[in-house]
Design an enzyme around this catalytic site. Structure first.
Site: not given
Ligand code: NAP
Length: 354
Positions: A271, A300, A319
């Site tokens: 993360r 993000e 991601h």
């Protein structure tokens, strides 16, 4: 005669209408009995079909992430929720729930959900570990290979028409992996899978987590347990696989970067918040460390003018750790199973807490 046949027709019409109305009432009754499920984003057709057979299903189709006010409205009225890692399912949002039995997240990370408060409200939380372990370990290793051999950097050089020199002794040199030390922070599911890949590349494997894994596992993986201080100061590559928690928040900051080898690379597929991004940018600019491969970020998606984009010594991915066709389908299957169980008062297949 004509009169009696027309009155028969009108009686038939009335019957038909009555049947239709009764049919509609029945549908409305069944719908009212069906539990309500809300998805903050769509899933595979097979998953939606399965849900629609059993529940009244609504899928958010607007702005992503769903605006918090809409999320609160929906949470208030539904029995089950399927959400994604960028949805903020905090205490303030969960407080709106009146009938909610289960929150099923389409991710292994659940740092976006207040699981403690959910438990207090007797709302189960389901998540999707295991099925995404290999895909995410492959992503971490891809970033490691890419940054160590400057693949993306080379791609950018060619596309920008900047490939001038050919085959010089010092052009675009990377580093070998054999005999280099990889420090795996968090030898859990994904960390272990990464260790297996590193072993195949003849790397020296060290790891740190709060507890040591079994001696047998250490032997199979040829992994040596080290302290966090040793891991950061001795590794040529550090790959981060801890969840984001209060304890791991900004675990990597300038202090840590200064203790790392200046030739070291940092890989993060866990993360973004585990790393102090501002400090990382400074460390990369000053060459305090050599480079980084990042799949996750503090916020993000990152913006077009984000400072990381301008740095040549980073590889960036949006991601996509678990993003393979096969894995994403399996995640959908589990997210639906977790919801199915939780909404009916049972423990999800993969459950946080209870
Ligand atoms: P896992 O099996 O639970 O492994 C987590 C590891 O971290 C464990 O070894 C744990 O060991 C260690 N750990 C936890 N807190 C720690 C601390 N404070 N200090 C040191 N070690 C600590 O989880 P996983 O399935 O491997 O997933 C790891 C994370 O990857 C997830 O939480 C998620 O955030 C992320 N992820 C990202 C993607 C992506 O798309 N990029 C995909 C999947 C997963 P101890 O408890 O012994 O410390």
């Amino acid at each position: 005669m004509a009169n009696s046949s027309s009155s028969r027709v009108s009686a038939d019409m009335k019957n038909l209408q009555r049947n239709r109305i009764n049919g509609l009432r029945q549908v409305v009754r069944v719908m009212a009995m069906k539990k309500k499920v809300f998805l903050t984003r769509t899933l595979h057709a097979f998953a939606l079909e399965h849900l629609k057979k059993k529940y009244q299903v609504e899928v958010h189709s607007g702005k992503i992430p769903i605006p918090q006010t809409k999320l609160k409205d929906k949470i208030k009225e539904v029995d089950g929720l399927i959400c994604f890692p960028y949805d903020k399912i905090n205490k303030e949002t969960i407080e709106f729930a009146e009938n909610l039995k289960v929150i099923s997240t389409y991710s292994v990370g659940f740092d976006h959900i207040d699981t403690e408060f959910s438990r207090r409200k007797k709302i189960r939380v389901g998540y999707t570990p295991e099925v995404l372990t290999e895909a995410t370990a492959n992503m971490a290793f891809s970033l490691l290979l890419d940054i160590s051999r400057r693949v993306t950097e080379g791609d950018r050089i060619i596309r920008d028409g900047k490939w001038k020199e050919i085959y010089g002794a010092f052009d675009y040199v990377g580093v070998d992996l054999k005999d280099k030390t990889i420090g795996i922070l968090g030898l859990g599911r994904i960390g272990e899978m990464l260790a297996r890949r590193a072993k195949a590349f003849d790397m020296k494997i060290t790891y740190h987590s709060r507890r040591r894994v079994s001696k047998t596992k250490e032997k199979i993986l040829k992994a040596t347990y080290v302290s966090f201080e040793e891991l950061i100061s001795q590794s040529d590559f550090i790959s981060v696989h801890v969840p984001h928690t209060q304890e791991t928040d900004k675990m990597f900051d300038m202090d840590v970067f200064r203790k790392m080898k200046s030739s070291a690379y940092l890989i993060n597929t866990s993360r973004g918040k585990v790393i102090d991004e501002e400090d990382l940018i400074r460390a990369l600019k000053k060459k305090t460390i050599s480079g980084a491969g990042l799949d996750v970020f503090e916020i993000e998606p990152i913006k077009k003018n984000h400072p990381l984009i301008k740095l040549p010594n980073v590889v960036l991915a949006p991601h996509i750790g678990s993003s393979t066709e096969e894995t994403r389908k399996k995640m959908a299957e589990i997210a639906v199973k977790n919801l199915d169980l939780g909404i009916n008062g049972r423990k999800p297949v993969y459950s946080v807490g209870y």
